[in-house]
Design an enzyme around this catalytic site. Sequence first.
Site, PDB file in Angstrom:
ATOM      1  N   GLN A 171       0.694  -1.150   0.041  1.00 12.27           N
ATOM      2  CA  GLN A 171       0.150   0.039   0.029  1.00 12.27           C
ATOM      3  C   GLN A 171       0.770   1.050  -0.021  1.00 12.27           C
ATOM      4  O   GLN A 171       0.401   2.489  -0.302  1.00 12.27           O
ATOM      5  CB  GLN A 171      -1.047  -0.145   1.322  1.00 12.27           C
ATOM      6  CG  GLN A 171      -2.012  -1.272   1.099  1.00 12.27           C
ATOM      7  CD  GLN A 171      -2.827  -1.434   2.141  1.00 12.27           C
ATOM      8  OE1 GLN A 171      -2.536  -0.731   3.285  1.00 12.27           O
ATOM      9  NE2 GLN A 171      -3.967  -2.004   1.938  1.00 12.27           N
ATOM     10  N   ASP A 210      -9.738   1.370  -9.300  1.00 14.65           N
ATOM     11  CA  ASP A 210      -8.681   0.780  -9.864  1.00 14.65           C
ATOM     12  C   ASP A 210      -7.709   0.574  -8.809  1.00 14.65           C
ATOM     13  O   ASP A 210      -7.308   1.504  -8.206  1.00 14.65           O
ATOM     14  CB  ASP A 210      -8.018   1.242 -11.257  1.00 14.65           C
ATOM     15  CG  ASP A 210      -6.860   0.458 -11.840  1.00 14.65           C
ATOM     16  OD1 ASP A 210      -6.967  -0.834 -12.409  1.00 14.65           O
ATOM     17  OD2 ASP A 210      -5.551   0.891 -11.666  1.00 14.65           O
ATOM     18  N   GLU A 236     -11.439  -2.969  -6.879  1.00 14.36           N
ATOM     19  CA  GLU A 236     -10.349  -3.865  -7.487  1.00 14.36           C
ATOM     20  C   GLU A 236      -9.505  -4.164  -6.358  1.00 14.36           C
ATOM     21  O   GLU A 236      -8.498  -3.515  -6.129  1.00 14.36           O
ATOM     22  CB  GLU A 236      -9.689  -3.361  -8.738  1.00 14.36           C
ATOM     23  CG  GLU A 236      -8.801  -4.522  -9.265  1.00 14.36           C
ATOM     24  CD  GLU A 236      -7.609  -4.292 -10.342  1.00 14.36           C
ATOM     25  OE1 GLU A 236      -7.110  -5.143 -11.110  1.00 14.36           O
ATOM     26  OE2 GLU A 236      -7.180  -3.038 -10.001  1.00 14.36           O
TER      27      GLU A 236
END
Length: 482
Positions: A171, A210, A236
């Site tokens: 992340q 996305d 997603e």
Amino acid sequence: MSHLRARTTVLVGALAVLAACSGPSEPAVTQTRDVGVQLFQWTWDAVATECTEALGPAGYAWVLTGPPQEHIVGEQWWTAYQPVSHRVESRLGTREQYAAMVETCHEAGVDVWADAVVNHMTGQDAPGTGWAGSPYAHYEYPGLYSEADFHHCGLTPNDDIALYQDAHQVQTCELVNLADLATGTAHVRATVVAYLEDLLSLGVDGFRIDAAKHMAPQDVAAIVAELPEGTGIAQEVIRGSGEPVTPEQYVGNGKVYEFAYGRELQGVLAGAPGRALELGTSSQVLPTDDAVVFVDNHDTERNGSTLSYADAEQYALANVLMLAGTYGTPAVYSGYAFSDRDAGPPQDADGRVLDASCREAGPRVDLADGDWVCQHRWTPIAGMVGWRNVVGDAPMVDAWSDGDAVAVGRGERGLVVVNLGDEPLDTTLSTSLPDGRYCDVLGLPVAAGEACPGAAIRVEDGSVAVVVPPLSAQAFHVAARP
């Protein structure tokens, strides 16, 4: 917040497009639409035409467009996923064309969702100029972002994600060198929200977020919280075995794509097709109300983790089974043929994508690179969209399987029979359909009152005889009766 605006309910009579076989004496049938379709790399003009000619009449509820923003220049498909600016100007069309497309699709009864690339910008180390003329460098995007607006994780030698077992890497490090936006900062969030609000001003109904997996769930939550009530959200988040970042962590923000569904569907069709309708009952996948399910998408058809158009009839029948079931919100995929996984769609000499054409829509093995596959128009798939709209939320009943054959009913509203085998299926089934004759809605439509264009069945005392050719399916519902 309602995260799926695309679910709409309409009242139709016997002469509706999706009930073309009905006689004039049939009662009105309430239809609920929830099926989406991803028209991968379709131009805005082509999407508009398709909404009018195919998506609306077939009963699709929403269409997912490609990323609308300005991107890097290049022939490959993934150039669209490397933003240069938030200008709505791309090789798929202009801002004006996008707005016109949204209006046209709405007139056809189809909602429009945009693929929102907001986790990152480009993956280019050298400075360049985007599709619409905007200058950029890897960490400099004039008027939008500068060096301080990006993560530099410092956890790997090149700042790229190396270990998916480390949530912090996933992340805050870069996904294949894509400049990773610091979505935890106020400036980045405000800039992303402004872009999404601009798309909403053009009439967009929802967003596919996305690479949501590469943003902390709380960062996505902060962005979504600034959007108007009712904005559709589908994130997603690719499920990985044993990984610390999971789809379940994102359901508070909206729906999430359940990648395990397509992978498992491919597996059960190869060995135990009867289990296809059980997918979604496991605790290892998202609850049905949180999941968007699909047979394939633009990534999985390229990495081979799911079935794809190259599987022809088996792929079509996988879509039939997905649409026959009750798990998740289904999304049909429609792209173009390729042999090079990086290959972009057909383009002119200037790099503009050519409008899609669906002259021949159906399972084929003779597709050339660049041919539009148009899976959403394949008769079994388009017919099942209408079938699903009629059966609505009716429960699954009368489930049956034998070898490569599967059948399932949906309350008293519909019945589907799928034959994945190489031999005809000739059998008698139990059904909850009311007594009478029914048309196969996976055949060609005819005018109301005429004979069925394809197969027909007669239900008597809860029993029905069916004959289904190899590698095909038949579907019947209460709004399609001769």
